[in-house]
Motif scaffolding. Structure first.
Motif, PDB file in Angstrom:
ATOM      1  N   ARG A   2       3.074  77.959  66.009  1.00 35.37           N
ATOM      2  CA  ARG A   2       3.498  77.943  64.555  1.00 35.37           C
ATOM      3  C   ARG A   2       5.086  78.025  64.757  1.00 35.37           C
ATOM      4  N   LEU A  10       4.171  71.725  60.652  1.00 38.52           N
ATOM      5  CA  LEU A  10       2.655  71.939  60.078  1.00 38.52           C
ATOM      6  C   LEU A  10       2.688  73.284  59.203  1.00 38.52           C
ATOM      7  N   SER A  11       3.138  74.279  59.710  1.00 33.81           N
ATOM      8  CA  SER A  11       3.011  75.429  58.771  1.00 33.81           C
ATOM      9  C   SER A  11       3.944  75.279  57.430  1.00 33.81           C
ATOM     10  N   ALA A  13       4.194  72.332  55.881  1.00 38.20           N
ATOM     11  CA  ALA A  13       3.480  71.478  55.146  1.00 38.20           C
ATOM     12  C   ALA A  13       2.310  71.779  54.404  1.00 38.20           C
ATOM     13  N   LEU A  14       1.656  72.849  55.113  1.00 37.14           N
ATOM     14  CA  LEU A  14       0.582  73.765  54.704  1.00 37.14           C
ATOM     15  C   LEU A  14       0.936  74.605  53.680  1.00 37.14           C
ATOM     16  N   ASP A  17       1.428  72.749  50.406  1.00 36.23           N
ATOM     17  CA  ASP A  17       0.245  72.310  49.985  1.00 36.23           C
ATOM     18  C   ASP A  17      -0.693  73.602  49.312  1.00 36.23           C
ATOM     19  N   THR A  19      -1.989  75.947  50.928  1.00 33.59           N
ATOM     20  CA  THR A  19      -2.770  76.486  51.921  1.00 33.59           C
ATOM     21  C   THR A  19      -2.707  77.661  52.149  1.00 33.59           C
ATOM     22  N   GLU A  21      -2.201  80.509  54.797  1.00 31.70           N
ATOM     23  CA  GLU A  21      -2.433  80.640  56.095  1.00 31.70           C
ATOM     24  C   GLU A  21      -2.516  82.086  56.854  1.00 31.70           C
ATOM     25  N   TRP A  57     -12.183  75.942  56.332  1.00 30.38           N
ATOM     26  CA  TRP A  57     -11.103  76.637  57.018  1.00 30.38           C
ATOM     27  C   TRP A  57     -10.733  75.235  58.159  1.00 30.38           C
ATOM     28  N   HIS A  60      -5.504  74.738  63.611  1.00 34.17           N
ATOM     29  CA  HIS A  60      -4.867  73.634  64.228  1.00 34.17           C
ATOM     30  C   HIS A  60      -4.007  74.386  65.519  1.00 34.17           C
TER      31      HIS A  60
END
Length: 211
Positions: A2, A10-11, A13-14, A17, A19, A21, A57, A60
């Motif tokens: 990450r 990606l972190s 974006a999540l 969203d 999510t 983490e 779950w 990535h």
């Protein structure tokens, strides 16, 4: 991964969203295999407990310091670390089953490097030419086996030409990054290509003239 180029994007974006983490408490000791294995076991158990009540779950894998020019010795620790993680996931009863997804950041530019196909798609057979490409294909196979044995979903993402913030400046990585670096430093970019002729048929003079 990450903290790297792909992992950090990606972190972010999540997070956008919504999510939740999971972040391991200990900083991963990538260069100490015995300590790394213990850390992965602890982190996997903690992640399993945190995800026990989740509808779904996902893990990535975007880690790695290898490039297209990396020798096998540099790539081997990455593959071993991934193997340890996948084994820990497969043995954890809380992580087995259809609730889970494991995604691997692979490399389209590497695994198809030797292909003569004018257009690359998933239907084209892989054609690795470097240790980096072979390592990525081995990692893909390991993730696919996890899906078969543990029942989780597997996603091998073959990416190409990533560039942007958090790109490592210590490695000769990425065509666009290399060109941008040369522009900033006012240097002529040096780009090396294989001496093999292109598999694409050049246009006829009439066609070229019309263009």
């Amino acid at each position: 991964g990450r903290g790297g180029l792909l992992g950090s994007a990606l972190s972010r974006a999540l997070a956008r969203d919504g999510t939740i983490e999971f972040v391991p408490r200990a900083r991963v000791a990538w260069h100490d295999q015995s300590l790394l294995k213990a850390q992965i076991e602890v982190a996997t158990s903690a992640f399993a407990r945190a995800a026990a009540d989740a509808v779904h779950w996902a893990i990535h894998w975007a880690a790695g310091v290898g490039t297209m020019m990396s020798p096998e010795g540099v790539l081997l620790p990455e593959t071993r670390a991934l193997a340890v993680l996948l084994d820990a996931i497969g043995r954890n009863r809380l992580l087995r089953g259809e609730r889970g997804t494991f995604s691997l950041a692979s490399s389209a530019g590497a695994v198809y490097a030797g292909s003569a196909a004018p257009l690359i798609s998933e239907a084209v057979p892989v054609a690795p030419t470097t240790a980096y490409a072979r390592a990525k294909l081995e990692q893909e196979a390991m993730v696919t086996r996890l899906a078969s044995e543990a029942g989780v979903s597997a996603f091998n993402a073959r990416l190409s030409t990533l560039y942007g913030v958090c790109q490592s400046s210590a490695r000769g990585q990425g065509l666009l990054t290399h060109m941008s670096r040369c522009v900033i430093r006012n240097r002529a970019p040096q780009i090396f290509v294989p001496p093999d002729p292109s598999p694409c048929t050049p246009p006829s003079p009439a066609t070229a003239a019309r263009r």
